[in-house]
Scaffold this motif. Structure first.
Motif, mmCIF file in Angstrom:
data_model
loop_
_atom_site.group_PDB
_atom_site.id
_atom_site.type_symbol
_atom_site.label_atom_id
_atom_site.label_comp_id
_atom_site.label_asym_id
_atom_site.label_seq_id
_atom_site.Cartn_x
_atom_site.Cartn_y
_atom_site.Cartn_z
ATOM 1 N N GLU A 206 -4.788 3.128 -4.094
ATOM 2 C CA GLU A 206 -3.442 3.157 -3.523
ATOM 3 C C GLU A 206 -3.395 4.047 -2.285
ATOM 4 N N ASP A 207 -4.020 5.213 -2.373
ATOM 5 C CA ASP A 207 -4.079 6.129 -1.239
ATOM 6 C C ASP A 207 -4.874 5.502 -0.087
ATOM 7 N N TYR A 208 -5.976 4.856 -0.426
ATOM 8 C CA TYR A 208 -6.797 4.182 0.585
ATOM 9 C C TYR A 208 -5.942 3.181 1.365
ATOM 10 N N ILE A 209 -5.223 2.333 0.641
ATOM 11 C CA ILE A 209 -4.411 1.297 1.279
ATOM 12 C C ILE A 209 -3.281 1.910 2.097
ATOM 13 N N SER A 210 -2.686 2.974 1.591
ATOM 14 C CA SER A 210 -1.572 3.600 2.315
ATOM 15 C C SER A 210 -2.003 4.166 3.670
ATOM 16 N N GLN A 211 -3.280 4.464 3.832
ATOM 17 C CA GLN A 211 -3.788 5.024 5.085
ATOM 18 C C GLN A 211 -4.227 3.961 6.094
ATOM 19 N N LEU A 212 -4.181 2.709 5.698
ATOM 20 C CA LEU A 212 -4.605 1.634 6.596
ATOM 21 C C LEU A 212 -3.547 1.357 7.657
ATOM 22 N N PRO A 213 -3.976 0.809 8.789
ATOM 23 C CA PRO A 213 -2.991 0.372 9.775
ATOM 24 C C PRO A 213 -2.081 -0.692 9.136
ATOM 25 N N GLU A 214 -0.854 -0.714 9.555
ATOM 26 C CA GLU A 214 0.147 -1.589 8.946
ATOM 27 C C GLU A 214 -0.317 -3.045 8.854
ATOM 28 N N GLU A 215 -0.963 -3.551 9.901
ATOM 29 C CA GLU A 215 -1.357 -4.963 9.907
ATOM 30 C C GLU A 215 -2.469 -5.281 8.904
ATOM 31 N N ARG A 216 -3.118 -4.259 8.381
ATOM 32 C CA ARG A 216 -4.187 -4.480 7.400
ATOM 33 C C ARG A 216 -3.726 -4.267 5.956
#
Length: 148
Positions: free
Chosen positions: A9-19
């Motif tokens: 969840e933390d990994y995904i939250s740090q991704l650029p919005e489009e990813r």
């Protein structure tokens, strides 16, 4: 793209919005379709699905303290990566995937030994990835891994 997250969840939250949406959908596709026994974790800075030590005590030969990796997903600088060790270890699975890929994606397959690179977030073939995930059980993977 270096990501020091401790959980998916933390990994995904740090991704650029489009990813975020693409990686979230890819993660859910894998979780729903992997056979029973694989476990989600973070490993090598990626969301990884492993054979836990409870099922395979020796762990990964490169680092036995780590569980045996099977599938990983990562957001790299220029692409989303899907690493699938089954395609590396099962030649017939790789042949199947290469034949099926053009039926799902119009762009040319961009692939290394076990890494499929998706440069466009809207080109991820979720149905094909779901089918790929269902192809190998934990028991089959361990058996082939030990035979190598």
């Amino acid at each position: 793209m270096k990501n020091e997250s401790n959980n998916p969840e933390d990994y995904i939250s740090q991704l650029p919005e489009e990813r975020r949406e693409a990686v979230t959908k890819l993660r859910e596709t894998i979780k729903v379709n992997l056979p029973e026994g694989f476990q989600e974790t973070m490993s090598y800075g990626m969301i990884t699905y492993v054979v836990p030590h409870q099922l395979y005590a020796p762990g990964y030969h490169v680092n036995p303290e780590q569980p045996l990796p099977f599938v990983s997903i990562a957001s790299q600088k220029n692409f989303i990566a899907l690493y699938h060790m089954g395609m590396y270890m099962f030649p017939e699975l790789l042949t199947w995937f290469k034949a099926e890929y053009p039926k799902h994606v119009q762009t040319k397959l961009d692939m290394g030994k076990s890494c499929v690179r998706f440069k466009k977030v809207n080109s991820l073939p979720y149905d094909l990835i779901a089918e790929l995930c269902r192809k190998i059980t934990v028991e089959e993977y361990i058996k082939l891994y030990e035979a190598r």
